[in-house]
Design a protein around this motif. Structure first.
Motif, PDB file in Angstrom:
ATOM      1  N   ALA A   1       0.824  -1.208   0.000  1.00 42.82           N
ATOM      2  CA  ALA A   1       0.000   0.000   0.000  1.00 42.82           C
ATOM      3  C   ALA A   1       0.858   1.258   0.000  1.00 42.82           C
ATOM      4  N   VAL A   2       1.893   1.267   0.815  1.00 47.89           N
ATOM      5  CA  VAL A   2       2.719   2.467   0.938  1.00 47.89           C
ATOM      6  C   VAL A   2       3.681   2.612  -0.230  1.00 47.89           C
ATOM      7  N   PHE A   3       4.427   1.555  -0.519  1.00 47.26           N
ATOM      8  CA  PHE A   3       5.541   1.729  -1.456  1.00 47.26           C
ATOM      9  C   PHE A   3       5.140   1.560  -2.916  1.00 47.26           C
ATOM     10  N   GLN A   4       4.031   0.899  -3.193  1.00 40.90           N
ATOM     11  CA  GLN A   4       3.549   0.929  -4.573  1.00 40.90           C
ATOM     12  C   GLN A   4       2.907   2.277  -4.876  1.00 40.90           C
ATOM     13  N   PHE A   5       2.308   2.905  -3.855  1.00 42.38           N
ATOM     14  CA  PHE A   5       1.846   4.282  -4.038  1.00 42.38           C
ATOM     15  C   PHE A   5       3.034   5.190  -4.337  1.00 42.38           C
ATOM     16  N   VAL A   6       4.096   5.072  -3.532  1.00 44.42           N
ATOM     17  CA  VAL A   6       5.278   5.920  -3.727  1.00 44.42           C
ATOM     18  C   VAL A   6       5.896   5.664  -5.098  1.00 44.42           C
ATOM     19  N   TYR A   7       5.948   4.393  -5.482  1.00 42.60           N
ATOM     20  CA  TYR A   7       6.497   4.049  -6.798  1.00 42.60           C
ATOM     21  C   TYR A   7       5.724   4.764  -7.909  1.00 42.60           C
ATOM     22  N   GLY A   8       4.409   4.701  -7.855  1.00 46.90           N
ATOM     23  CA  GLY A   8       3.597   5.360  -8.876  1.00 46.90           C
ATOM     24  C   GLY A   8       3.744   6.872  -8.842  1.00 46.90           C
ATOM     25  N   TYR A   9       3.731   7.433  -7.650  1.00 47.43           N
ATOM     26  CA  TYR A   9       3.835   8.884  -7.523  1.00 47.43           C
ATOM     27  C   TYR A   9       5.203   9.373  -8.006  1.00 47.43           C
ATOM     28  N   GLY A  10       6.250   8.717  -7.526  1.00 45.61           N
ATOM     29  CA  GLY A  10       7.602   9.129  -7.904  1.00 45.61           C
ATOM     30  C   GLY A  10       7.873   8.935  -9.380  1.00 45.61           C
ATOM     31  N   THR A  11       7.309   7.862  -9.961  1.00 44.55           N
ATOM     32  CA  THR A  11       7.500   7.611 -11.387  1.00 44.55           C
ATOM     33  C   THR A  11       6.871   8.714 -12.225  1.00 44.55           C
ATOM     34  N   LEU A  12       5.623   9.060 -11.919  1.00 41.64           N
ATOM     35  CA  LEU A  12       4.944  10.115 -12.677  1.00 41.64           C
ATOM     36  C   LEU A  12       5.617  11.472 -12.481  1.00 41.64           C
ATOM     37  N   GLU A  13       6.042  11.743 -11.248  1.00 47.35           N
ATOM     38  CA  GLU A  13       6.731  13.002 -10.996  1.00 47.35           C
ATOM     39  C   GLU A  13       8.047  13.070 -11.772  1.00 47.35           C
ATOM     40  N   GLY A  14       8.780  11.955 -11.781  1.00 49.66           N
ATOM     41  CA  GLY A  14      10.030  11.917 -12.528  1.00 49.66           C
ATOM     42  C   GLY A  14       9.818  12.112 -14.011  1.00 49.66           C
ATOM     43  N   HIS A  15       8.772  11.473 -14.566  1.00 48.48           N
ATOM     44  CA  HIS A  15       8.474  11.635 -15.988  1.00 48.48           C
ATOM     45  C   HIS A  15       8.077  13.074 -16.307  1.00 48.48           C
ATOM     46  N   PHE A  16       7.291  13.679 -15.412  1.00 50.91           N
ATOM     47  CA  PHE A  16       6.876  15.068 -15.627  1.00 50.91           C
ATOM     48  C   PHE A  16       8.092  15.996 -15.674  1.00 50.91           C
ATOM     49  N   LEU A  17       8.978  15.838 -14.702  1.00 48.56           N
ATOM     50  CA  LEU A  17      10.162  16.708 -14.649  1.00 48.56           C
ATOM     51  C   LEU A  17      11.092  16.456 -15.828  1.00 48.56           C
ATOM     52  N   ALA A  18      11.200  15.189 -16.251  1.00 50.83           N
ATOM     53  CA  ALA A  18      12.022  14.880 -17.427  1.00 50.83           C
ATOM     54  C   ALA A  18      11.420  15.508 -18.679  1.00 50.83           C
ATOM     55  N   GLY A  19      10.085  15.482 -18.782  1.00 47.61           N
ATOM     56  CA  GLY A  19       9.422  16.111 -19.921  1.00 47.61           C
ATOM     57  C   GLY A  19       9.632  17.609 -19.942  1.00 47.61           C
ATOM     58  N   ALA A  20       9.579  18.223 -18.761  1.00 48.64           N
ATOM     59  CA  ALA A  20       9.827  19.665 -18.680  1.00 48.64           C
ATOM     60  C   ALA A  20      11.250  19.993 -19.109  1.00 48.64           C
ATOM     61  N   ALA A  21      12.198  19.203 -18.635  1.00 43.69           N
ATOM     62  CA  ALA A  21      13.603  19.445 -18.990  1.00 43.69           C
ATOM     63  C   ALA A  21      13.830  19.282 -20.487  1.00 43.69           C
ATOM     64  N   ALA A  22      13.201  18.264 -21.076  1.00 45.17           N
ATOM     65  CA  ALA A  22      13.362  18.025 -22.509  1.00 45.17           C
ATOM     66  C   ALA A  22      12.757  19.146 -23.352  1.00 45.17           C
ATOM     67  N   SER A  23      11.728  19.797 -22.818  1.00 42.20           N
ATOM     68  CA  SER A  23      11.066  20.877 -23.551  1.00 42.20           C
ATOM     69  C   SER A  23      11.823  22.194 -23.450  1.00 42.20           C
ATOM     70  N   GLY A  24      12.757  22.254 -22.501  1.00 42.84           N
ATOM     71  CA  GLY A  24      13.482  23.497 -22.295  1.00 42.84           C
ATOM     72  C   GLY A  24      12.752  24.470 -21.389  1.00 42.84           C
ATOM     73  N   LEU A  25      11.620  24.033 -20.806  1.00 43.76           N
ATOM     74  CA  LEU A  25      10.841  24.879 -19.918  1.00 43.76           C
ATOM     75  C   LEU A  25      11.043  24.442 -18.469  1.00 43.76           C
ATOM     76  N   GLY A  26      10.827  25.371 -17.556  1.00 44.29           N
ATOM     77  CA  GLY A  26      10.805  25.016 -16.152  1.00 44.29           C
ATOM     78  C   GLY A  26       9.523  24.268 -15.837  1.00 44.29           C
ATOM     79  N   PRO A  27       9.445  23.568 -14.711  1.00 46.09           N
ATOM     80  CA  PRO A  27       8.245  22.786 -14.384  1.00 46.09           C
ATOM     81  C   PRO A  27       6.961  23.604 -14.367  1.00 46.09           C
ATOM     82  N   ASP A  28       7.015  24.825 -13.827  1.00 48.24           N
ATOM     83  CA  ASP A  28       5.800  25.642 -13.746  1.00 48.24           C
ATOM     84  C   ASP A  28       5.322  26.077 -15.125  1.00 48.24           C
ATOM     85  N   ASP A  29       6.244  26.536 -15.966  1.00 43.68           N
ATOM     86  CA  ASP A  29       5.868  26.936 -17.329  1.00 43.68           C
ATOM     87  C   ASP A  29       5.398  25.730 -18.138  1.00 43.68           C
TER      88      ASP A  29
END
Length: 251
Positions: free
Chosen positions: A163-191
């Motif tokens: 319950a705890v660590f599969q939640f963390v796995y999913g949350y951290g995975t999506l967060e990591g993908h989001f930040l990687a996508g922002a970096a690849a776009s050349g934009l900061g996370p907020d933009d």
């Protein structure tokens, strides 16, 4: 702690003598298995899993591709070594120190989330290998000991861990993908986030849902994406902790 993937490898670099010896005799002067693994981690962080290759790693080390195979038999062996190497970044609480299990469980959850965000390539590999390297085993042992202190019966320990660590796995995975996508776009996370929301709002079938989502996000608060993600993660941990307490009370 991710759910095991289909097709998990039945062999492990940790079951081979070479993993204990650190490589065959010979090899390149000044190079050993640890240095090869460190270079692999740097390359994976910089370029991602999809672009990783033994040839690219050899160029990074300024050796021939065949030289890398003095230290590992296969690319998968090296990926498994890299996976366990970053697990060594965990700051593990002392499960026998008498601290509140809630604080220790939160600390472990935060450590795992941070790892997944710093190294987005970890999440697709986490369910691929047997995960019997020393750093992963130390993390797993600590998690088990902390969860036992919650008071749940023995046969429910793995349920709480899931319950705890599969939640963390999913949350951290999506967060990591989001930040990687922002970096690849050349934009900061907020933009990057604002750009994505604006683009999706222009799609007629999504506009109503997005408008409702904007109201929910406004109520949630947080001036930046990082603040919003932090609030959501911490509240989710509150929910999980409260759920564990309720189930223990029910006996």
């Amino acid at each position: 702690m991710a759910e095991a993937a289909h097709g998990v490898r039945e062999t492990s670099v940790w079951l081979k003598d070479k993993a204990r010896r650190g490589g065959r005799g010979g090899g390149q002067p000044g190079l050993d298995r640890d240095r090869v693994t460190e270079a692999a981690v740097r390359l994976l962080d910089a370029e991602g899993l999809a672009r990783f290759s033994m040839r690219r790693l050899a160029a990074e080390l300024n050796v021939t591709p065949m030289s890398v195979y003095w230290y590992v038999d296969t690319k998968d062996d090296l990926l498994e070594l890299a996976l366990d190497a970053v697990m060594g970044e965990f700051r593990l609480p002392d499960a026998a120190a008498g601290e509140d299990w809630r604080d220790q469980l939160r600390a472990l959850a935060r450590e795992y989330r941070g790892l997944l965000v710093r190294h987005p390539w970890v999440s697709p590999l986490a369910g691929t290998f047997l995960n019997i390297g020393p750093n992963y085993l130390a993390f797993s042992r600590t998690v088990q000991r902390v969860v036992r202190r919650t008071g749940v019966p023995e046969h429910r320990v793995t349920s709480v861990i899931s319950a705890v660590f599969q939640f963390v796995y999913g949350y951290g995975t999506l967060e990591g993908h989001f930040l990687a996508g922002a970096a690849a776009s050349g934009l900061g996370p907020d933009d990057y986030f604002r750009h994505a929301m604006t683009a999706v709002s222009d799609v007629p079938q999504a506009a109503e849902v997005i408008e409702e989502s904007k109201k929910i996000m406004a109520a949630r608060g947080g001036g930046t994406v990082a603040e919003m993600m932090e609030r959501d993660f911490e509240y989710a941990l509150d929910l999980l902790t409260a759920g564990i307490e309720v189930m223990v009370a029910r006996g």
